[in-house]
Design a protein around this motif. Structure first.
Motif, mmCIF file in Angstrom:
data_model
loop_
_atom_site.group_PDB
_atom_site.id
_atom_site.type_symbol
_atom_site.label_atom_id
_atom_site.label_comp_id
_atom_site.label_asym_id
_atom_site.label_seq_id
_atom_site.Cartn_x
_atom_site.Cartn_y
_atom_site.Cartn_z
ATOM 1 N N ASP A 26 61.634 38.385 64.509
ATOM 2 C CA ASP A 26 60.528 39.456 64.114
ATOM 3 C C ASP A 26 59.361 38.630 63.496
ATOM 4 O OD1 ASP A 26 61.507 41.327 65.684
ATOM 5 O OD2 ASP A 26 62.675 42.288 63.930
ATOM 6 N N LYS A 27 59.736 37.672 62.453
ATOM 7 C CA LYS A 27 58.991 36.910 61.621
ATOM 8 C C LYS A 27 57.979 36.011 62.219
ATOM 9 C CE LYS A 27 60.935 38.261 57.245
ATOM 10 N NZ LYS A 27 61.842 37.848 55.964
ATOM 11 N N LEU A 28 58.905 35.354 63.386
ATOM 12 C CA LEU A 28 58.060 34.177 63.819
ATOM 13 C C LEU A 28 57.509 34.379 64.967
ATOM 14 C CD1 LEU A 28 61.296 31.480 62.737
ATOM 15 C CD2 LEU A 28 58.899 31.866 61.761
ATOM 16 N N LYS A 29 57.923 35.481 65.924
ATOM 17 C CA LYS A 29 57.584 35.215 67.267
ATOM 18 C C LYS A 29 55.875 35.620 67.392
ATOM 19 C CE LYS A 29 58.276 40.498 67.621
ATOM 20 N NZ LYS A 29 58.864 41.545 68.385
ATOM 21 N N THR A 30 55.407 35.301 68.585
ATOM 22 C CA THR A 30 54.155 35.713 69.010
ATOM 23 C C THR A 30 53.916 36.744 70.032
ATOM 24 O OG1 THR A 30 54.100 33.666 70.208
ATOM 25 C CG2 THR A 30 53.398 33.319 68.127
ATOM 26 N N LEU A 66 59.180 38.111 76.069
ATOM 27 C CA LEU A 66 59.507 38.340 77.575
ATOM 28 C C LEU A 66 60.531 39.558 77.721
ATOM 29 C CD1 LEU A 66 60.273 34.332 78.201
ATOM 30 C CD2 LEU A 66 57.950 35.566 78.455
ATOM 31 N N GLN A 67 60.631 39.612 79.047
ATOM 32 C CA GLN A 67 61.648 40.674 79.344
ATOM 33 C C GLN A 67 63.046 40.143 80.172
ATOM 34 O OE1 GLN A 67 61.754 44.395 78.840
ATOM 35 N NE2 GLN A 67 59.972 43.862 77.189
ATOM 36 N N VAL A 68 64.059 40.677 79.677
ATOM 37 C CA VAL A 68 65.174 40.432 80.425
ATOM 38 C C VAL A 68 66.040 41.733 80.621
ATOM 39 C CG1 VAL A 68 65.507 37.859 79.469
ATOM 40 C CG2 VAL A 68 66.577 39.777 78.229
ATOM 41 N N ALA A 69 66.942 41.744 81.639
ATOM 42 C CA ALA A 69 67.678 42.943 82.125
ATOM 43 C C ALA A 69 69.110 42.604 82.034
ATOM 44 C CB ALA A 69 67.139 43.201 83.352
ATOM 45 N N GLU A 70 69.906 43.846 81.643
ATOM 46 C CA GLU A 70 71.157 43.985 81.642
ATOM 47 C C GLU A 70 71.768 45.160 82.699
ATOM 48 O OE1 GLU A 70 75.032 44.789 78.675
ATOM 49 O OE2 GLU A 70 72.628 44.849 77.865
ATOM 50 N N HIS A 112 65.439 44.450 78.152
ATOM 51 C CA HIS A 112 65.475 44.014 76.762
ATOM 52 C C HIS A 112 64.340 43.133 76.431
ATOM 53 C CE1 HIS A 112 69.174 46.562 76.147
ATOM 54 N NE2 HIS A 112 69.404 46.032 77.419
ATOM 55 N N PRO A 113 63.675 43.258 75.153
ATOM 56 C CA PRO A 113 62.661 42.023 74.690
ATOM 57 C C PRO A 113 63.461 40.647 74.315
ATOM 58 C CG PRO A 113 63.070 43.696 72.828
ATOM 59 C CD PRO A 113 63.789 44.136 73.966
ATOM 60 N N SER A 114 62.811 39.876 74.728
ATOM 61 C CA SER A 114 63.323 38.423 74.348
ATOM 62 C C SER A 114 62.285 37.614 73.739
ATOM 63 C CB SER A 114 63.745 37.589 75.614
ATOM 64 O OG SER A 114 64.386 36.321 75.254
ATOM 65 N N PRO A 115 62.313 37.296 72.440
ATOM 66 C CA PRO A 115 61.160 37.029 71.603
ATOM 67 C C PRO A 115 60.886 35.395 71.863
ATOM 68 C CG PRO A 115 62.754 38.292 70.146
ATOM 69 C CD PRO A 115 63.378 38.120 71.455
ATOM 70 N N GLY A 151 65.367 34.236 72.382
ATOM 71 C CA GLY A 151 66.475 34.900 73.078
ATOM 72 C C GLY A 151 66.607 36.220 72.756
ATOM 73 N N ARG A 152 67.022 37.084 73.560
ATOM 74 C CA ARG A 152 67.313 38.327 73.461
ATOM 75 C C ARG A 152 68.411 38.670 72.200
ATOM 76 N NH1 ARG A 152 71.244 42.259 76.853
ATOM 77 N NH2 ARG A 152 71.592 43.928 75.433
#
Length: 345
Positions: A281-285, A288-292, A113-116, A273-274
């Motif tokens: 979405d508005k603030l991210k540049t 990262l990736q995290v897994a479940e 999953h993406p983590s902005p 955080g995920r």
């Protein structure tokens, strides 16, 4: 702790306060289920595996359900047998939902999953230029609303890295109200979580600290956030605002103010955080990736755990991946929250 910190080099996936020894130790002060496995290669310490051990040998990350970075803090190219690790830790299962990249615990079955994030490595001015180019409408409207807030409510002031418990309690009160309005479980109804946050606020060191920052208008608290930092990474944790000021987009005003002060104090990355949120979405540049997923040994306890957890997790993932289902679920939770508020008087 020196060896643990040495593995958390800036710029690595381990440079996250949720993976810091101070976080694990502090959670251990309020939770007796916390353990740490120290991994050796001969005489050399090559890793630390913080976890919680629950009944039936169910293992979880430290402060499970609260943290946005989990896993083993380890030396580069560490190889191990995940099944052997959890067996030696007395576990039947280890489940996770924010496992950081590059873990020897990961395999192809685990969901990513993406983590902005907000990259501040080139400074705040560079970040605002990025926003002008990629979220220009949001950036301009946030600045305009900040000016309007100042005209209508009073001079804006931003306190960054405050050690005062009083504004923290104001912030947690807003967060409790938000949980209830939106039909979510109130985390702060659990005393140990409140105590944990208060203890973390009191920690001040170069490598780790609790960070409380609040935005005021004419000394009225408007919005704020409590998070944690290493020397170079700040994690988003508990942001909230006073709903009376909602028309000014106080959350966005606060996040821009926080990013500016954080960059000025040496922070290079804000990990939001995920989770799908419009403001992220508005603030991210970038992301990262995290897994479940989980690591399990064959046995009755692992089978029971699978039945209780895995189907529900897959259903939740399907809802989160479908915008229509997610919107419907969110609306239902908010309706439930309103009814609960009315019934509670």
């Amino acid at each position: 702790m020196d060896r643990w910190r040495s593995l958390q080099e800036p710029g690595t996936v381990f440079d996250n306060p949720f993976l810091s020894p101070e976080f694990t130790i502090t959670v251990g002060e309020v939770r007796d289920v916390v353990r740490v496995a120290v991994l050796h290669d001969g005489p050399e310490i090559v890793g630390f595996f913080p976890f919680e051990r629950h009944p039936l040998g169910i293992g979880k990350p430290v402060a499970a359900g609260l943290t946005d970075a989990q896993g083993i803090v380890h030396a580069k190219d560490l190889e191990l047998d995940p099944g052997r690790l959890i067996k030696d830790c007395g576990l039947s299962v280890y489940e996770f939902d924010h496992l950081v990249a590059g873990q020897p615990l990961l395999d192809s079955r685990h969901e990513r999953h993406p983590s902005p994030i907000i990259d501040l490595s080139e400074g705040y001015e560079h970040y605002t230029e990025f926003l002008r180019q990629h979220s220009g409408k949001t950036y301009k409207s946030t600045l305009a609303k900040a000016r309007k807030l100042e005209r209508e409510a009073g001079k804006i002031r931003h306190d960054y890295a405050s050690a005062d418990v009083a504004p923290l309690r104001t912030l947690l009160g807003w967060k409790t109200d938000q949980y209830r309005r939106t039909g979510r479980t109130d985390r702060f109804s659990q005393r140990w979580i409140v105590e944990l946050v208060e203890r973390l606020l009191a920690i001040r060191s170069e490598s780790f600290a609790g960070v409380l920052d609040m935005v005021y208008a004419d000394d009225q608290p408007v919005a704020g956030h409590f998070g944690l930092r290493t020397s170079t990474t700040l994690v988003g944790w508990f942001p909230a605002y006073d709903p009376r000021f909602a028309k000014y987009s106080p959350g966005l005003i606060h996040h821009l103010a926080m990013a500016e002060r954080a960059a000025g104090s040496g922070i290079r990355v804000i990990d939001m955080g995920r989770g799908q949120k419009e403001y992220k979405d508005k603030l991210k540049t970038g992301e990262l990736q995290v897994a479940e997923g989980r690591v399990a040994r064959a046995g009755a306890a692992a089978g029971v755990h699978w039945l209780l957890r895995v189907p529900a997790r897959r259903t939740r993932a399907a809802v989160m991946a479908n915008p229509l289902l997610l919107k419907t679920a969110d609306k239902a939770l908010k309706t439930y929250g309103k009814l609960r508020t009315v019934l509670q008087g």
